[in-house]
Enzyme design. Structure first.
Site, PDB file in Angstrom:
ATOM      1  N   ASP A 180       0.809  -1.214   0.000  1.00  0.00           N
ATOM      2  CA  ASP A 180       0.000   0.000   0.000  1.00  0.00           C
ATOM      3  C   ASP A 180       0.845   1.269   0.000  1.00  0.00           C
ATOM      4  OD1 ASP A 180      -2.083  -1.753   0.188  1.00  0.00           O
ATOM      5  OD2 ASP A 180      -2.928  -0.924   2.037  1.00  0.00           O
ATOM      6  N   HIS A 229       3.702  -2.472   3.078  1.00  0.00           N
ATOM      7  CA  HIS A 229       3.725  -1.116   2.526  1.00  0.00           C
ATOM      8  C   HIS A 229       5.020  -0.877   1.761  1.00  0.00           C
ATOM      9  CE1 HIS A 229       0.796  -0.904   5.822  1.00  0.00           C
ATOM     10  NE2 HIS A 229       0.237   0.096   5.160  1.00  0.00           N
TER      11      HIS A 229
END
Length: 285
Positions: free
Chosen positions: A108, A253
């Site tokens: 992300d 991430h």
């Protein structure tokens, strides 16, 4: 000679005059047909107002197509193809079903030139595909990284524009956050994202409705590495391996802070997952 008889010489002159008059009339009619297009039904269009003397410019103006000819005939054009809008969900997908011993890796907040290239390099080394849920504000700064993701076969998803807490936003703002990101992704890659993920995993009814209107399905996760807390590469690796299971979706991430530990951890747990018999895949729609 009778009174009603005409001299031969006079009759010849009148015949010649009639013939000349008929020829001129035919010429005028022919010229009018060539210069004035006919309307539907055969009626002639009204004559054009007088203009400047004929010349190269005047001839070019006559040959130039009219504005009507430049307009698309939309009434007869086939309708544009549009993908069917998915149903409005009440909760996001947490895992992938029916994929056997497969897992999904997702990242992300990117793309980020400091960390995304390292993740792409590792995935490329092991010939694996992953999902990248991108933020629009990061895409406009790093479009080449987005193209690299797509070129490697990864799935690009929508993670909003500026990573806000969605339930605190008005529906119009949610539409702006998701719609603007889908637009910049489509402008960069040629196709809009088919998946989206709410920042912080915070969904609401409006986000499900708007996401569906934009043609996207919501995807969450089953394994949270909590790498955003920077717990250390060892901890991230352990969380992924402990949560490994058929259909599991792993959240990591590649932006939003210092993600060096996430890059290092991927290099370690990815080969271990493959050695354990897992197939790293992406969902299809």
């Amino acid at each position: 000679m009778k009174n009603d008889q005409m001299p031969k010489g006079r009759r010849a002159v009148l015949r010649l005059a009639a013939a000349l008059g008929a020829t001129a009339t035919v010429g005028v009619i022919a010229a009018d047909r060539l210069a004035t297009p006919e309307r539907a039904g055969g009626a002639a269009a009204p004559p054009a107002p007088p203009g400047p003397a004929a010349g190269p410019q005047a001839q070019a103006a006559r040959l130039r197509p009219t504005a009507y000819r430049l307009q698309p005939m939309t009434a007869y054009a086939p309708p544009a193809y549009r993908r069917a809008v998915p149903p409005v969900r009440q909760r996001p997908f947490l895992s992938m079903s029916g994929v056997g011993r497969s897992m999904v890796l997702s990242f992300d907040d990117g793309p980020d030139p400091r960390y995304t290239p390292g993740i792409l390099e590792t995935l490329r080394r092991y010939d694996c595909r992953a999902m990248f849920f991108v933020c629009g504000e990061m895409v406009v700064e790093n479009p080449d990284l987005l193209r690299e993701m797509a070129a490697d076969g990864h799935v690009v998803g929508n993670h909003s524009w500026s990573h806000p807490l969605i339930p605190r936003l008005r529906p119009s703002r949610i539409r702006d956050e998701l719609g603007s990101t889908s637009e910049v992704v489509e402008r960069t890659l040629g196709t809009a994202p088919l998946w989206y993920r709410a920042p912080y995993g915070a969904w609401n009814r409006h986000s499900f409705e708007i996401g569906a209107e934009l043609g996207m399905e919501p995807l969450a996760w089953t394994v949270d590495t909590l790498d955003w807390k920077e717990p250390g590469a060892d901890t991230i690796v352990r969380r992924v391996l402990d949560g490994a299971a058929p259909g599991a979706v792993v959240l990591s991430h590649d932006a939003g802070g210092d993600r060096a530990q996430s890059v290092t951890a991927l290099r370690r747990y990815l080969p271990e997952l493959l050695d354990a018999g897992y197939h790293i895949t992406v969902p299809r729609r």
